[in-house]
Design an enzyme around this catalytic site. Structure first.
Site, PDB file in Angstrom:
ATOM      1  CE  LYS A 161      -3.024  -5.993  10.545  1.00  0.00           C
ATOM      2  NZ  LYS A 161      -2.043  -5.279  11.339  1.00  0.00           N
TER       3      LYS A 161
ATOM      4  CG  HIS B 129      -5.016  -4.158   4.077  1.00  0.00           C
ATOM      5  ND1 HIS B 129      -4.259  -5.221   3.641  1.00  0.00           N
ATOM      6  CD2 HIS B 129      -4.177  -3.085   4.088  1.00  0.00           C
ATOM      7  CE1 HIS B 129      -3.018  -4.808   3.416  1.00  0.00           C
ATOM      8  NE2 HIS B 129      -2.951  -3.520   3.665  1.00  0.00           N
TER       9      HIS B 129
ATOM     10  CE  LYS C 219      -1.037  -2.373  -0.512  1.00  0.00           C
ATOM     11  NZ  LYS C 219      -0.736  -1.546   0.683  1.00  0.00           N
TER      12      LYS C 219
HETATM   13  C1  BG6 Z   1      -0.258  -1.209   4.116  1.00  0.00           C
HETATM   14  C2  BG6 Z   1      -0.505   0.143   3.510  1.00  0.00           C
HETATM   15  O1  BG6 Z   1      -0.698  -2.209   3.257  1.00  0.00           O
HETATM   16  O2  BG6 Z   1      -0.942  -1.310   5.354  1.00  0.00           O
HETATM   17  C3  BG6 Z   1      -0.075   1.239   4.463  1.00  0.00           C
HETATM   18  O3  BG6 Z   1       0.217   0.259   2.294  1.00  0.00           O
HETATM   19  C4  BG6 Z   1      -0.724   1.067   5.810  1.00  0.00           C
HETATM   20  O4  BG6 Z   1      -0.391   2.518   3.925  1.00  0.00           O
HETATM   21  C5  BG6 Z   1      -0.525  -0.352   6.323  1.00  0.00           C
HETATM   22  O5  BG6 Z   1      -0.118   1.991   6.708  1.00  0.00           O
HETATM   23  C6  BG6 Z   1      -1.333  -0.588   7.578  1.00  0.00           C
HETATM   24  O6  BG6 Z   1      -0.985  -1.824   8.132  1.00  0.00           O
HETATM   25  P1  BG6 Z   1      -1.154  -2.085   9.689  1.00  0.00           P
HETATM   26  O7  BG6 Z   1      -0.811  -3.519   9.862  1.00  0.00           O
HETATM   27  O8  BG6 Z   1      -0.217  -1.149  10.392  1.00  0.00           O
HETATM   28  O9  BG6 Z   1      -2.585  -1.769  10.017  1.00  0.00           O
END
Ligand code: BG6
Length: 486
Positions: free
Chosen positions: A179, A237, A145
């Site tokens: 994850k 997400h 992305k």
């Molecule tokens: C990314 C976003 O997709 O996911 C970020 O662009 C965010 O802004 C990140 O910080 C969070 O990922 P994780 O795995 O640290 O929860």
């Protein structure tokens, strides 16, 4: 699954994602012998580097981002040896021929390509790959992305990709799917008997999904300010998490069955539009404050210019189908919140009748807490009797039935999400990647919300860094008699 790749070609090989995630993940896979020795790893980016200079960059990335207890000097040296680099300005078609030659010479089998570049380079890159002969039945492409900023731009990019790579060889990455706890959600729901009979509007009162972060802009000024939390986190997400919670049991654990079920959920999401955006969504932007006791500047100060981009969003969603009739899904995400915490809360309904009420005891409804971060754990909150003779009434207390994955599987390494996804890309298993129809259903839903914000002139309310967003986010659930699980 298709044949394992004989080469991995990494676009954006000197970028932040490559340094923080991709190279450490590939290193971990290499150290465990999970990438066959004959798989060449070729990085490409704009900088004029040779193999040696790229290996030096990769070495620094590993030394910075691989924890000391996972570093192994021999594996580090052999990993660096297998890295190659081809400089390429992706906006210039001329450079692709040389890339084609280098990859052709190094490759012995399928080719897996990972594109982690600025979105404006997607199209020229796809065209360049096609011109250089780096396409065809045994080439697959992973796309990081942002894939567009709305449905129209996402379609545009997807069309360009589809003109060269058919859907079954297009691997859209949502790293949340890599994850471990996210996959554990599937195990919990579909490998156990006791949850599924209650997993519907009859048994569940509401669902909460929170992804809170303590970080601010992290230097991603241009990208984030043009995106905001809704597009950065909810569109991908959080909607993926929601669809895994809400989907029907797939008949098979394979790419088609799982994704068919997810897309049905995404298409059943009730539209939040111009009429409902003000009552169903809250947006916020952080001002200066303190996170973990450390003073931090406000968003516009970090950015250096005024902005109406949201760094926080909370919303109330509904999945309009038989299973979820009337069950609210509360979603919340934001930057500079008090803790880093990603969790899914399943709030079950109360028991129909409590015989304990007349003996002075109040029951708490059962709650399932699925925590993704910072620790991976699953807790089922149940009522239990406090030990005692009960002469002053029966005392019941809410206690957790804990499944701490860190404890239950102690000794097994927690992996970076990208390890799993890169390995699946190399091996050609698309189950944990996002299909085009899912992405488009996600964008359609998110675009309607943004249209609702514009039509109603909604701008973010401020919240001090280190707090749980604007007070309106609390009111969003409290109106329904629900409190956020902090
Ligand atoms: C990314 C976003 O997709 O996911 C970020 O662009 C965010 O802004 C990140 O910080 C969070 O990922 P994780 O795995 O640290 O929860």
């Amino acid at each position: 699954m298709t044949g394992g790749a004989g080469a991995l070609l990494l676009f954006g090989a000197t970028g932040d994602l490559a340094k923080r995630m991709l190279l450490p993940s590939l290193f971990a896979l290499h150290a465990e012998g999970l990438i066959a020795p004959n798989v060449a790893i070729i990085g490409t980016a704009r900088s004029a580097l040779d193999d040696a200079a790229y290996r030096a960059i990769a070495a620094t990335a590993l030394d910075t981002h691989v924890p000391a207890d996972r570093m192994d000097a021999t594996a580090r040296a052999t990993f660096l040896d297998r890295l190659h680099y081809v400089p390429l300005d992706a906006s210039d078609p001329a450079g692709f021929a040389a890339l084609g030659d280098r990859v052709g010479a190094a490759r012995n089998g399928d080719l897996a390509i990972f594109l982690s570049t600025a979105p404006q380079l997607f199209e020229p890159t796809i065209a360049g790959l096609a011109a250089a002969g780096l396409t065809g039945d045994n080439v697959r492409i992973g796309l990081e992305k942002p894939l567009g900023t709305d449905l129209a731009s996402s379609r545009h990019i997807n069309d360009a990709v589809a003109s060269v790579f058919p859907e079954q060889r297009t691997f859209r990455i949502d790293h949340y799917l890599g994850k471990e706890t996210v996959q554990n959600l599937l195990a919990l729901r579909f490998a156990n008997l006791m949850f599924e009979p209650l997993w519907n509007a009859g048994g569940i009162e509401h669902v909460q999904i929170t992804v809170s972060e303590t970080v601010g802009l992290e230097g991603r000024i241009d990208y984030f300010d043009g995106s905001g939390s809704l597009r950065d986190m909810v569109q991908n997400h959080m909607l993926q998490l929601l669809s895994l919670v809400a989907m029907e049991p797939p008949a098979h654990f394979d790419a088609r069955a799982v994704r068919d079920e997810k897309v049905k959920v995404l298409r059943s999401l009730r539209r939040i539009d111009r009429d409902t955006a003000p009552s169903h969504t809250v947006i916020g932007q952080y001002t200066k404050g303190a996170v973990g006791g450390v003073p931090v500047p406000g968003y516009v100060d970090e950015l250096g210019k005024p902005s109406t981009t949201e760094t926080f969003v909370a919303l109330k969603a509904h999945v309009d189908n038989w299973r979820w009739k009337g069950v609210p899904f509360y979603l919340r995400t934001g930057k500079r919140l008090p803790t880093r915490q990603s969790e899914i809360i399943i709030q079950f309904r109360p028991v129909p009748h409590s015989m304990f009420a007349e003996r002075g005891s109040r029951l708490h409804q059962n709650k399932l807490i699925i925590r993704l971060q910072p620790e991976e754990e699953i807790s089922l909150m149940v009522m239990a009797k406090e030990p005692g003779l009960d002469r002053d009434g029966i005392r019941l207390r809410e206690v957790p039935l804990d499944l701490s994955l860190t404890t239950a599987f102690a000794g097994q390494r927690r992996r970076i999400a990208y390890e799993r996804l890169l390995l699946d890309l190399i091996e050609g298993d698309p189950t944990l990647f996002v299909r085009r129809d899912e992405v488009e259903a996600q964008w359609e839903w998110v675009d309607a919300i943004r249209d609702g914000w514009t039509a109603n002139g909604m701008t973010p309310k401020s919240y001090p860094a280190g707090t749980w967003g604007p007070s309106a986010a609390i009111a969003l659930t409290e109106r329904d008699g629900v409190s956020w699980h902090d």
